[in-house]
Every structure is written in structure tokens, then in C-alpha cells.
Motif scaffolding. Sequence first.
Motif, mmCIF file in Angstrom:
data_model
loop_
_atom_site.group_PDB
_atom_site.id
_atom_site.type_symbol
_atom_site.label_atom_id
_atom_site.label_comp_id
_atom_site.label_asym_id
_atom_site.label_seq_id
_atom_site.Cartn_x
_atom_site.Cartn_y
_atom_site.Cartn_z
ATOM 1 N N THR A 11 0.848 -1.201 0.000
ATOM 2 C CA THR A 11 0.000 0.000 0.000
ATOM 3 C C THR A 11 0.886 1.254 0.000
ATOM 4 O O THR A 11 2.091 1.171 0.249
ATOM 5 C CB THR A 11 -0.887 0.016 1.253
ATOM 6 N N GLU A 71 -9.471 -0.820 14.411
ATOM 7 C CA GLU A 71 -8.944 -1.981 13.685
ATOM 8 C C GLU A 71 -9.806 -3.206 14.002
ATOM 9 O O GLU A 71 -9.886 -3.634 15.140
ATOM 10 C CB GLU A 71 -7.488 -2.227 14.089
ATOM 11 N N GLN A 85 -7.275 4.980 4.972
ATOM 12 C CA GLN A 85 -6.415 4.737 3.801
ATOM 13 C C GLN A 85 -6.588 3.272 3.387
ATOM 14 O O GLN A 85 -6.285 2.367 4.151
ATOM 15 C CB GLN A 85 -4.982 5.127 4.188
HETATM 16 N N1 SAH Z 1 -4.362 1.383 5.844
HETATM 17 C C1 SAH Z 1 -3.396 0.309 5.758
HETATM 18 C C2 SAH Z 1 -4.040 -1.079 5.656
HETATM 19 C C3 SAH Z 1 -4.957 -1.331 4.496
HETATM 20 S S1 SAH Z 1 -5.588 -2.988 4.488
HETATM 21 C C4 SAH Z 1 -2.423 0.560 4.641
HETATM 22 O O1 SAH Z 1 -2.719 1.364 3.766
HETATM 23 O O2 SAH Z 1 -1.375 -0.074 4.636
HETATM 24 C C5 SAH Z 1 -7.174 -2.801 5.281
HETATM 25 C C6 SAH Z 1 -7.105 -2.627 6.772
HETATM 26 O O3 SAH Z 1 -8.438 -2.381 7.224
HETATM 27 C C7 SAH Z 1 -6.622 -3.805 7.576
HETATM 28 O O4 SAH Z 1 -5.943 -3.311 8.702
HETATM 29 C C8 SAH Z 1 -7.914 -4.484 7.991
HETATM 30 O O5 SAH Z 1 -7.790 -5.352 9.086
HETATM 31 C C9 SAH Z 1 -8.777 -3.283 8.289
HETATM 32 N N2 SAH Z 1 -10.220 -3.456 8.237
HETATM 33 C C10 SAH Z 1 -10.955 -4.185 7.366
HETATM 34 N N3 SAH Z 1 -12.267 -4.038 7.619
HETATM 35 C C11 SAH Z 1 -12.378 -3.181 8.659
HETATM 36 C C12 SAH Z 1 -13.471 -2.626 9.387
HETATM 37 N N4 SAH Z 1 -14.712 -2.935 9.083
HETATM 38 N N5 SAH Z 1 -13.200 -1.779 10.403
HETATM 39 C C13 SAH Z 1 -11.925 -1.462 10.714
HETATM 40 N N6 SAH Z 1 -10.859 -1.961 10.075
HETATM 41 C C14 SAH Z 1 -11.078 -2.808 9.060
#
Ligand code: SAH
Length: 451
Positions: free
Chosen positions: A95, A160, A212
Amino acid sequence: MLRLARRLSSRVPDGVVAVDRRGLGRLGYSALTSELERIKVAETALGKELVSMIKARGPITVHEFMRQCLLHPKYGYYARPGAERNFGLEGDFITAPELSQLFGELIGVWLVNQWHELGKPGALRVVEIGPGRGTLMADVLRATRAWPNFVGAIQVHLVEASPSLQPVQQRVLGAVRDDDGWRDATGTRLHWHDSLPGLDDLDDVPTLFVGQEVLDAMPAHQFVLTSGGWREKLVDVDDTPDSTLHFRYVVAPTPTPASRALVLSSYLNDADPALFQREDHKTIEVSPSALATVDDVARRVAKTTGAALFIDYGKNTCLGDTLRAFKRHVQVHVLSQPGLSDLTVDTDFAASVRQAALVPDTAVFGPVDQGEFLGRMGIAERLGALANVHDITDKQVDHLISASERLVDPAQMGQRYKVIAIVDRACGPPAGFRLEERVDPPPDPLSVIKP
Ligand code: SAH
């Protein structure tokens, strides 16, 4: 942009850093479901559970399949132990914050800017939704040390859903526990929540949100256009010996609760019917969790005079089948490895901005292309400053330039990735956005629904 980068980038060896291929659209997944091999792929632990669930209850929605694959408490892709290994060059996808520290630093600058805009309040909440490994927040907190009054004012909240990623974030942020909870090395208070509704409201503390690449991880329903109207796409068990997969898609013969409720609210009725003549427009996607998240954030922004930024790949429509699966940076079949591959859908920015703009007292901006946004936030200047730090090596400079180019180049991540902002109606355009990029509130959604 990046004249400096262009000049220096001739020195950058190819392939030093990867692009987040998940955002690049449909790439084909021939590798996994080889037509030649007529043996079933190995069944995953989650696959076994889903087979028994479907055998007992009948086919499940694509939404339910995606939800289980990502967040099943034991076998979900993000929830399972070791989920931090999904990220980065060695994992399945990379990412923006994992590509370059500049990304998080510029988000930090955006947050400081909003704090200024609000008159530098002495107490402020910064909330990140879906922090992954915690890299973005670590870069935000490091970069904002240059503004001690900002650091002194903030309290950080990480939302998270994955229990196995929370400890990873604690480690990356150097969190230590004392009698009052978690704090980092500079004393900033850190709090973790499993879900956004779990974050209490403090009306008098302005709250700034960052999401993000999280909206694309929120499950979506899919509907296909049949002679009988829009019908929901479902996942069924495939026991037939000539299929390599254990699952297959089927179409619900009659309307489901989701097709009744969501197709009506998706503004499709307002669309030109000629649109649906295109083969790739015969599927639509609606993610209620993504829209509920945007709605919840927009309400809190309005309530606390805060601001929010969502960054993701996506499209400006609900039309199209964009559900994809990734394993080791390669696209694989969505149904082939439940729980072991990443599943993602394009964010529907049109629906997201509409949802946010419907909330009273908000002003919504965008979507603006990520490359444009980062350019306006000063990525070239920041790159130039970093390149002149006295102890930086040529190799580090090359890496920073190459990664920045990948973030801003329209052919790479610069255009497919977009940014939207939500601010209080009383505030002007936030940093990185222009007044003319403000979205008008949509008409009352019910008024566009034809019977
Ligand atoms: N923002 C980070 C990770 C992106 S991956 C980056 O850009 O590197 C997506 C992230 O969202 C993961 O941490 C996953 O566990 C979290 N996630 C997925 N569904 C979610 C939800 N409903 N509420 C909170 N976090 C969530």
C-alpha cells in the motif's frame, strides 16, 4: 511534477519497489484455475467451514462470502494470526504508506493544516480506520513532531477490526502501557477500538479521521441484470468433478432483502438505461459497510467540527464487477482460496461522496486523483528536502524518488487512487482541495427513486 525526480530517476533500477496492483483493475487470473488440470484446488480451512455453512443454509451472498474471507475470527485474511505478513513486498500487496514514508508524512501535514484551520485547539482526536501494520500512523507521528503544540493536543484512536493486527500496530508505534492505557514514546495517548461505533463521542473535541485503503476492504453485495430485473449474485458449493474450485457463483432466482433495499437506493433508477447495454455494466456493487462508515464519519465530523480524508482506488459508479483476489502480488480467482487471498472491491466514490454530502452541516470535496493531491500537498518539495539531508545515501534517495513516482504517476497509482475529504460546512476547502471540487448535496434520495 517532480522535475528533481525526473532528473534523478534515470539512476533508479527497475522494480526496486512494487506498485499496489490491487488498484490497477482487472488483470486476469489464468494462473490459478488452469483449464488443463481438472483436479480441485486444495480446500482451505475457511473453505471447509463455508462449504458446511452453505450446505446447511443454502447459497450465501457475495457480501457474506467476502466478509467471512476477510474477517472470520479464526481464518479471515486480516484476522488470522500472522496477518501482518499479508503486507509489503514479501506479502500479497503493497500500500501507499508501505511504499514510501512520504505518504504518511504528507497526511501528517494535512492533519496539522486542519488543526490550524480549526484555530489550533488544545485537544484534538486523530482517528485512523483500518491501520494495517500501523505504518501510516507511525509516519504521521514522526513527521508531526515538528509541531509540538499539535503533538501536545492530540489523542490517537486506531479503529482496527482485526485482533491480530492490533498488537502489530502497538509494536510499530512503540506503544507502552501505563495505568491510563497506551502511550507512545513522546507521551501521546493511543487507543484501540474494534469498530467505529465503539468510539465514544466527545462533542467538544474536534476529531480528524483518516481511512487509507480501508473502504475497498469492506464487503459488497453484487447484483446482476437478468430478464427479471436486478438479482443478487450468490456463492454456492461446487461439487462437480470437472470444476477445479469448491465454489461457484449462482444468481438468486427471486429478489433478496439486499436486492430489494440496495438496488433501490443505489441511484440506478436515475441512470440512463442505455448504460446497461454494455456487458461490463450488467453487474452492480453496493457496499453497505463502506457507506455506513462514511456516513458515521461524516456525522462525527459535523458534530465535532472535525475533518476526514479517505484515500482508495475506485470508480465513480456502482456499475461493474470489480471484486478481485490477490496472492503474492498476482490476481487469483476470487473463489479459489477463501481466507488465504486478499479480496477487494473498487470504492464507489460517487456513492461515498453522496452519502457524506447528505449529512447536514458537512462539506464534501473530491474525488481528486492521488497524484494531484500529493502534488498539491508538496511531495516534490518534501522529496527535495529529504534528498538534501546530510546523511542520506544515494540508494535511499533513489528509493524515495522511485516510490514517489509510483504514487503520483497517472499510469501507476496516481490516477486510479483517489482522495475525498469531508469537513464541517463552516470550513473552507481543506489542504489539497479547491473550492470548485466541492460536491453539491444530492437531491433527497427518495425523490430519485421511481416506483
Ligand atoms: N491502511 C493500511 C491497511 C490497508 S488494508 C495501509 O494502507 O497499509 C485494510 C485494513 O483495514 C486492515 O488493517 C484491515 O484489518 C482493516 N479493516 C478491514 N475491515 C475493517 C473494518 N470494518 N473496520 C476497521 N478496520 C477494518
